[in-house]
Design an enzyme around this catalytic site. Sequence first.
Site, PDB file in Angstrom:
ATOM      1  NE  ARG A   5      -4.305  -1.685  -0.053  1.00 22.62           N
ATOM      2  CZ  ARG A   5      -3.776  -2.615  -0.431  1.00 22.62           C
ATOM      3  NH1 ARG A   5      -3.592  -2.670  -1.364  1.00 22.62           N
ATOM      4  NH2 ARG A   5      -5.345  -3.928  -0.662  1.00 22.62           N
ATOM      5  CD  GLU A  28      -1.872   2.996  -5.839  1.00 25.07           C
ATOM      6  OE1 GLU A  28      -1.152   3.396  -5.679  1.00 25.07           O
ATOM      7  OE2 GLU A  28      -3.753   3.105  -6.350  1.00 25.07           O
ATOM      8  CG  HIS A  43      -1.670  -0.059  -7.116  1.00 25.12           C
ATOM      9  ND1 HIS A  43      -2.588  -0.406  -6.450  1.00 25.12           N
ATOM     10  CD2 HIS A  43      -1.610  -2.014  -7.411  1.00 25.12           C
ATOM     11  CE1 HIS A  43      -3.115  -0.542  -5.904  1.00 25.12           C
ATOM     12  NE2 HIS A  43      -2.527  -1.492  -5.666  1.00 25.12           N
TER      13      HIS A  43
END
Length: 320
Positions: free
Chosen positions: A236, A265, A287
Amino acid sequence: MSLPTVIFLDRATIPTHIELPHLPFEHQWVEYDFTSPEQVVERLKDAHVAITNKVVLDQQVLSQLPDLKLIAVSATGFNNVDVEFCREHKIAVTNVQGYSTRSVPEHVIAMTYALKRNLFGYHQDIAKGEWQRNKQFCFFSHPITDVAGSTLGIVGSGALGQATATLAKAIGMQVIFAERKGAQPCRDGFVPFEQVLKMSDVLTLHCPLNEQTHNLIGKQELAMMKPSAILINAGRGGLVDETALVAALRQGVIAGAGVDVFTQEPADINNPLLDAMDLPNLLLTPHVAWGSDSSIQSLVDILMDNVTAFIEGREQNRVV
């Protein structure tokens, strides 16, 4: 319940070449590639089942959706859903677990090889003409260190941490698991957090993000690591102080970092990591560690089975 209406709020989070399994019951299906906060209530006003990956379903939204019976989160994390409101108002919530135990470890190991062997740095040097100027059949402008025989410290001992450990051991790495920061005494099989920082050649993060783990790795922790160590965060974004990490890379406090997750993000122009992309020892990915084709297919299979189980009156992968 009448003929259930199922609405996927952010279908574009699943690549188009991945097929969603057909739900084996009569229903009405509606999907949107993206849904802005202003569109959520209007789009879900007739929904019995809402599928979301990152669209926020908070109290303000949920209080306007009296027909909603299930929120099926197409991810493991469900911090975008007000689970306490759902519990109080008998809205079921499900999530998807265990789908990326191959994909994430492979991404971590790929980053490990790329950084330990300085592949990105050498690529940049060739692009800048260093090889041509060197006039030798090879040149050594960056250290190249072995992965086999190095020590991998893992923060987080869940499914992803354990799967990463298995893969790391298979390629000859020594694996140690970190105890929770500040925890006393250590559980069997765990090493004190600060000691793991000092021992690790590679440190990889697989713990949840919460109040205790926010900025788990900051300036002080980076200073405890070996100058030759690399940090990998495919967990994370908020686990790492991004400003401190960039400073550590520029100052040689650690040797490299691989980052797949960011505090915001998509990362915007204010993110210090984006200002550091000139560094040869920083590897960024958007990601995607979780996102191999097989992983995403497994995710959607579980997702749709969660919806089916709820309609059939079975509890499966229930958060609430």
